[in-house]
Motif scaffolding. Structure first.
Motif, mmCIF file in Angstrom:
data_model
loop_
_atom_site.group_PDB
_atom_site.id
_atom_site.type_symbol
_atom_site.label_atom_id
_atom_site.label_comp_id
_atom_site.label_asym_id
_atom_site.label_seq_id
_atom_site.Cartn_x
_atom_site.Cartn_y
_atom_site.Cartn_z
ATOM 1 N N PRO A 126 -10.922 -5.060 -7.149
ATOM 2 C CA PRO A 126 -9.485 -3.948 -7.143
ATOM 3 C C PRO A 126 -10.810 -2.562 -6.849
ATOM 4 N N LEU A 127 -12.095 -2.904 -7.052
ATOM 5 C CA LEU A 127 -12.347 -1.063 -6.491
ATOM 6 C C LEU A 127 -13.914 -2.061 -5.705
ATOM 7 N N ARG A 128 -14.627 -0.531 -4.655
ATOM 8 C CA ARG A 128 -15.111 -0.403 -4.019
ATOM 9 C C ARG A 128 -16.821 0.666 -4.674
ATOM 10 N N PRO A 129 -17.498 1.038 -4.154
ATOM 11 C CA PRO A 129 -18.635 1.396 -4.221
ATOM 12 C C PRO A 129 -18.020 3.260 -4.592
ATOM 13 N N GLY A 130 -18.072 3.962 -5.974
ATOM 14 C CA GLY A 130 -17.911 4.979 -5.288
ATOM 15 C C GLY A 130 -16.642 5.363 -5.767
ATOM 16 N N ASP A 131 -15.578 4.427 -6.392
ATOM 17 C CA ASP A 131 -14.643 4.416 -6.660
ATOM 18 C C ASP A 131 -14.310 4.785 -7.738
ATOM 19 N N ALA A 132 -13.606 5.478 -8.521
ATOM 20 C CA ALA A 132 -13.543 5.960 -10.083
ATOM 21 C C ALA A 132 -12.726 4.552 -10.911
ATOM 22 N N PHE A 133 -12.737 4.484 -12.633
ATOM 23 C CA PHE A 133 -11.937 3.642 -13.172
ATOM 24 C C PHE A 133 -12.034 4.724 -14.485
ATOM 25 N N VAL A 134 -11.399 3.903 -15.412
ATOM 26 C CA VAL A 134 -11.599 4.250 -16.531
ATOM 27 C C VAL A 134 -11.304 3.676 -17.303
ATOM 28 N N LYS A 135 -11.749 3.779 -19.005
ATOM 29 C CA LYS A 135 -11.493 1.943 -19.697
ATOM 30 C C LYS A 135 -10.502 1.651 -19.541
ATOM 31 N N GLY A 136 -10.676 -0.306 -19.786
ATOM 32 C CA GLY A 136 -9.518 -1.100 -19.399
ATOM 33 C C GLY A 136 -9.418 -1.417 -17.957
ATOM 34 N N ASP A 137 -9.430 -0.671 -17.387
ATOM 35 C CA ASP A 137 -9.323 -1.398 -15.704
ATOM 36 C C ASP A 137 -10.275 -2.678 -16.136
ATOM 37 N N SER A 138 -9.635 -3.533 -14.493
ATOM 38 C CA SER A 138 -9.960 -4.804 -14.669
ATOM 39 C C SER A 138 -11.008 -4.127 -13.143
ATOM 40 N N LEU A 139 -12.032 -4.240 -13.304
ATOM 41 C CA LEU A 139 -12.824 -4.345 -12.458
ATOM 42 C C LEU A 139 -14.007 -5.792 -11.157
ATOM 43 N N VAL A 140 -13.528 -6.524 -11.996
ATOM 44 C CA VAL A 140 -13.608 -8.002 -11.387
ATOM 45 C C VAL A 140 -12.386 -8.670 -11.903
ATOM 46 N N GLU A 141 -11.927 -9.412 -10.669
ATOM 47 C CA GLU A 141 -11.545 -10.215 -11.516
ATOM 48 C C GLU A 141 -11.621 -12.318 -11.263
ATOM 49 N N LEU A 142 -11.371 -13.137 -11.815
ATOM 50 C CA LEU A 142 -11.689 -14.820 -11.490
ATOM 51 C C LEU A 142 -10.845 -15.268 -11.153
ATOM 52 N N ARG A 181 -17.626 5.141 -12.540
ATOM 53 C CA ARG A 181 -17.665 4.380 -11.548
ATOM 54 C C ARG A 181 -18.039 3.916 -11.025
ATOM 55 N N VAL A 182 -18.342 3.504 -9.777
ATOM 56 C CA VAL A 182 -18.653 2.021 -9.003
ATOM 57 C C VAL A 182 -19.661 2.205 -8.216
ATOM 58 N N VAL A 183 -21.033 1.853 -8.900
ATOM 59 C CA VAL A 183 -22.553 1.931 -8.121
ATOM 60 C C VAL A 183 -22.185 1.191 -7.469
ATOM 61 N N SER A 184 -22.505 -0.420 -6.992
ATOM 62 C CA SER A 184 -22.243 -1.065 -6.152
ATOM 63 C C SER A 184 -21.778 -2.396 -7.035
ATOM 64 N N VAL A 185 -21.162 -3.551 -5.480
ATOM 65 C CA VAL A 185 -20.896 -4.541 -6.269
ATOM 66 C C VAL A 185 -21.193 -5.733 -5.397
ATOM 67 N N GLN A 186 -21.754 -6.574 -6.167
ATOM 68 C CA GLN A 186 -22.736 -7.417 -5.508
ATOM 69 C C GLN A 186 -21.932 -8.767 -5.364
ATOM 70 N N VAL A 187 -21.236 -8.589 -4.781
ATOM 71 C CA VAL A 187 -20.738 -10.157 -5.104
ATOM 72 C C VAL A 187 -19.149 -10.153 -4.000
ATOM 73 N N ASN A 188 -19.033 -10.881 -3.454
ATOM 74 C CA ASN A 188 -16.931 -10.693 -2.818
ATOM 75 C C ASN A 188 -16.250 -11.789 -2.761
#
Length: 244
Positions: free
Chosen positions: A51-67, A140-147
């Protein structure tokens, strides 16, 4: 004229001492985040969504990676059915025991089978919960290491995040400053290439002096309303008693 010249020389000397004293109580600092982590996957699965890319902000409990955990969900459904069957078997064993049709051993075995099924169900549900990696704090997201759509392995690094609200400064100062430095002492941080400054206070003095440089590391806590970013460099200015 001679007296006037002496006064001018004395004033210049005092000004030089004052500037030197002020420079002695400045040290370099680096802004760091208290919360920073690289999150890994606990399951071997396919990445369904990021859901998020580098630089995006999030709050506690937000989904970062969904498998994509269709397999794990199917396993959980299968175990859930086994739990229901084990419960029926246990209840039936208790009724038969009340009629003296079976012994205590049969009831105990039925109860054990039911307990084992419950444990397997907890494991299956834990796996399905791991299919969504959620934010442990605001940041915030620093980097995403998968696609998306890539297959990942267990413990593979997926995303790096940083908390941008709780910041601290690491400052290296001469060990001689320990004569007047103390925990709780206020200071200001002049950020490089910026006009604004931030207030902070010494939160910890690392109890180890570098034998070569004769320096010591300090940690200073910043206020939460600062606009600083982790990684910034700054100059820490101390208002030491001797400088006053």
């Amino acid at each position: 004229m001679a007296l006037k010249g002496m006064r001018s020389a004395l004033a210049a000397a005092l000004l030089l001492v004052s500037v030197t004293a002020q420079a002695e109580y400045e040290a370099r600092a680096v802004i760091k985040a208290l919360d920073r982590a690289v999150l890994s996957g606990e399951l071997a699965a396919k990445v369904a969504r990021l859901p998020l890319r580098p630089g995006d902000a999030f709050v506690k409990g937000d989904s970062l990676v969904e498998l994509d955990c269709s397999l794990y969900q199917a396993q959980a459904d299968k175990v859930s059915a086994e739990v229901r069957a084990a419960k029926i078997k246990r209840d039936n064993a208790r009724e038969l025991k009340a009629l003296n049709s079976i012994g205590e051993l049969d009831v105990a075995l039925a109860q054990s089978e039911y307990a084992q099924s419950l444990a397997e169900l907890r494991i299956a549900r834990l796996n399905t919960e791991r299919c969504t990696i959620k934010a442990p704090w605001d940041g915030r997201v620093v980097s995403v290491q998968v696609n998306a759509h890539e297959n990942i392995r267990q413990q593979q690094e997926l995303i790096e995040i940083v908390g941008d609200r709780q910041l601290e400064a690491e400052i290296v100062v001469p060990a001689a400053w320990l004569n007047w430095l103390a925990v709780g002492q206020p200071l200001s941080l002049q950020v490089d290439d910026r006009t604004e400054s931030a207030s902070a206070e010494v939160s910890a003095i690392i109890p180890a002096i570098d034998a070569v440089s004769q320096t010591v590391l300090l940690r200073a806590t910043l206020s939460q309303d600062t606009q600083l970013i982790p990684g910034m460099s700054a100059t820490a200015v101390f208002n030491a008693p001797s400088a006053q």
